[in-house]
Design an enzyme around this catalytic site. Structure first.
Site, short mmCIF file in Angstrom:
data_model
loop_
_atom_site.label_atom_id
_atom_site.label_comp_id
_atom_site.label_asym_id
_atom_site.label_seq_id
_atom_site.Cartn_x
_atom_site.Cartn_y
_atom_site.Cartn_z
N ASP A 16 0.53 3.74 6.03
CA ASP A 16 0.80 3.38 4.63
C ASP A 16 0.51 4.55 3.69
O ASP A 16 1.41 5.11 3.08
CB ASP A 16 -0.08 2.20 4.23
CG ASP A 16 0.51 0.88 4.69
OD1 ASP A 16 1.72 0.84 4.96
OD2 ASP A 16 -0.23 -0.10 4.80
N GLY A 61 -7.71 20.22 19.23
CA GLY A 61 -7.34 21.64 19.23
C GLY A 61 -7.86 22.36 20.46
O GLY A 61 -8.21 21.73 21.47
N GLY A 62 -7.96 23.67 20.37
CA GLY A 62 -8.36 24.46 21.53
C GLY A 62 -9.86 24.61 21.69
O GLY A 62 -10.32 25.27 22.63
N GLN A 96 0.77 -1.24 0.00
CA GLN A 96 0.00 0.00 0.00
C GLN A 96 0.81 1.30 0.00
O GLN A 96 0.49 2.24 -0.75
CB GLN A 96 -0.96 0.02 1.21
CG GLN A 96 -1.87 1.21 1.19
CD GLN A 96 -2.82 1.32 2.39
OE1 GLN A 96 -3.41 2.35 2.61
NE2 GLN A 96 -2.98 0.26 3.15
N LYS A 116 10.79 -5.18 9.26
CA LYS A 116 9.67 -5.07 8.32
C LYS A 116 8.53 -4.39 9.06
O LYS A 116 8.33 -4.63 10.24
CB LYS A 116 9.21 -6.46 7.90
CG LYS A 116 10.14 -7.15 6.92
CD LYS A 116 9.52 -8.45 6.47
CE LYS A 116 10.41 -9.12 5.44
NZ LYS A 116 9.88 -10.41 5.01
N GLU A 170 1.22 -1.28 8.28
CA GLU A 170 0.41 -0.15 8.76
C GLU A 170 0.31 -0.02 10.28
O GLU A 170 0.70 1.00 10.87
CB GLU A 170 -1.01 -0.29 8.17
CG GLU A 170 -2.04 0.67 8.72
CD GLU A 170 -1.79 2.11 8.31
OE1 GLU A 170 -1.51 2.34 7.14
OE2 GLU A 170 -1.89 3.00 9.18
#
Ligand code: CAO
Length: 480
Positions: free
Chosen positions: A222, A301-302, A71, A190, A193
């Site tokens: 990915d 966020g705020g 991917q 290796k 995701e």
């Protein structure tokens, strides 16, 4: 000698003539306004007169040797192909990219996993461990601008394609790689995701405080790293215009995920200066530890936010809305939910006063949202500038007309699997319009690339077929 004299005199005449022309042209130029800059600078060509979208594609002329699989790498090269690069994907004869056969829904047809990550590319089958196969790859290295790969660490070197070897064959080549980790203790590992989500800080900060770490459905390890790599490649191409030489581009999945988790590293440092007051655990009186905790559905966020139930939640798992109590629209929120008194009540009127009561506030807002569908909440709130977002199911997204119109969701036809939906180019350029072309069948363009791009003759092609360089074992015998 006489000839040379004549030529010199001719050249002088031309020079004189053209200098007269320059003077004439200069005389026609309008007077420069005070302090104004040159209209056409930086050595750029004149702006194209062609209508927007008809002046070719952004990356037209860029040739990509696509040695990617699964991917992360394919996401990157698909983006480059959408922007007009010629992407030639090398796959193992008879096998191809492992995803062709993974999570198959239609028997004997390439899986959606593969088709949705490999649009607009050409496929050529080459055994990179066969001497003649190596020869083909070397020719491709000389022909292409960029080699993109996301093999396990060391695999490209084991094939014999070290940076030094590639650079010797083509000093202009950019070699771009996705790896799980950058240099350090894990560089040889290796990575898939979810390993990247866990090591890049996403899992430890996703989920509910009381529960285990969670991975997210968005493939930030990915596809996210593929995006990062694409930007690295385009930047390296730009730099090559100046330096004339290629360079290595590395996007490590851990780094890519961490870049997307930047706000959580911000919070880690804020912890030293006191509790994270916008996290609901602050209002609940739960002490913070020494690392950023999982914050459930708190906003990053705020502006405090949370996911709230809407009408029908008892039977529809996606009847929810994300509701943000953005400070500038607090009064509108109070009116909508029927709490006008909260506008002036000092216990609720300011963002600071509200922080310890977020649980109570969202419970009250939810009393209102459960009386409306998520789309009704969206309509009512957006009319008042209150930021909210319905939780859309994949079914709803697949049926969304506006996403179809912008080409973000596209229906593609495929010769063996028929019609299917895919996500088109999410980045829209006004002068480089993306069309989504179906993914190639395994080795569909092998002969085309070998003969038309690399110049192999029909005889050489036949030899290649019997050498096993481009065909699987059983076909190699038949061709012999
Ligand atoms: N002809 C011959 N051999 C080929 C070939 C070709 N055309 N294409 C690949 N191979 C060989 C490789 O040379 C390698 O052989 P060696 O092990 O002998 O060197 C072998 O195929 C397997 O390659 P791999 O190790 O990359 O593949 P894997 O399935 O074992 O591992 C993955 C897959 C993804 C874990 C690993 O490639 C990886 O860590 N990649 C970097 C990080 C990454 O991109 N992860 C995201 C994957 S998407 O979830």
């Amino acid at each position: 000698m006489a000839k040379a004299k004549k030529a010199k005199a001719g050249a002088k005449r031309v020079a004189k003539k053209s200098s007269r022309k320059v003077v004439k042209l200069a005389a026609r130029k309008p007077a420069k306004a005070n302090g104004s800059k040159k209209a056409n600078g930086n050595g750029l060509p004149r702006p194209s007169a062609k209508p927007y979208g008809q002046a070719g594609k952004a990356l037209e002329g860029v040739k990509i040797l696509d040695f990617t699989h699964v991917q992360s790498g394919p996401t990157c090269t698909q983006l480059l192909a959408w922007f007009g690069a010629d992407v030639i994907k090398i796959e193992r004869p008879g096998v191809g990219d492992i995803t062709r056969g993974q999570l198959r829904d239609v028997p004997n047809a390439d899986s959606l996993y593969f088709t949705m990550l490999n649009h607009n590319k050409r496929s050529i089958t080459v055994d990179s461990k066969n001497p003649k196969g190596k020869e083909i790859i070397e020719r491709l290295i000389k022909y292409c601008d960029v080699l993109v790969e996301n093999f396990a660490p060391g695999a490209l070197d084991r094939m014999g394609f070290t940076w030094e070897h590639i650079h010797k064959l083509n000093p202009r080549m950019i070699v771009a790689s996705v790896k799980g980790f950058g240099p350090g203790p894990y560089e040889d590992c290796k990575v898939y995701e979810n390993v990247a989500q866990c090591t890049g800080g996403a899992a430890s900060t996703t989920g509910f405080r009381e529960g285990p770490p969670l991975v997210t459905g968005a493939q930030i390890g990915d596809s996210g790293t593929g995006l990062h790599l694409a930007l690295g490649i385009v930047s390296a191409l730009y730099q090559r215009n100046r330096t004339g030489r290629g360079q290595k581009v590395l996007a490590a999945m851990q780094d890519g995920v961490l870049n997307l988790c930047r706000v959580k590293l911000r919070d880690q440092q804020r912890l030293r200066h006191g509790p994270l007051t916008e996290y609901s655990q602050y209002g609940e009186g739960v002490p913070f530890g020494d690392a950023v905790p999982r914050a459930g559905n708190d906003s990053g966020g705020g502006q405090p936010g949370w996911i709230l139930k809407c009408k029908g939640w008892e039977t529809d798992p996606d009847a929810y809305i994300y509701f943000i109590t953005q400070a500038p629209v607090w009064e509108a929120i109070c009116d909508v939910i029927g709490e006008p008194g909260w506008k002036t009540d000092p216990e609720f009127a300011t963002p600071k006063a509200r922080l310890p009561k977020l649980k109570q506030i969202f419970a009250r807002i939810e009393e209102w949202t459960t009386t409306k569908t998520k789309f009704e909440v969206m309509e009512i709130c957006n009319a008042r500038d209150i930021p909210v977002g319905p939780i859309l199911s994949m079914r709803e997204i697949a049926e969304d007309e506006s996403l179809r119109k912008t080409g973000t969701v596209v229906e593609v036809d495929h010769p063996t699997r028929g019609k299917y939906l895919t996500v088109g180019n999410p980045i829209k350029l006004s002068d480089s319009v993306s069309e989504v072309k179906r993914s190639p069948l395994l080795g569909e363009h092998t002969e085309e690339v070998l003969t038309k791009v690399l110049g192999y003759s029909a005889k050489e092609l036949a030899e290649l077929k019997s050498s096993g360089a481009i065909t699987p074992e059983e076909k190699k015998k038949a061709a012999a």
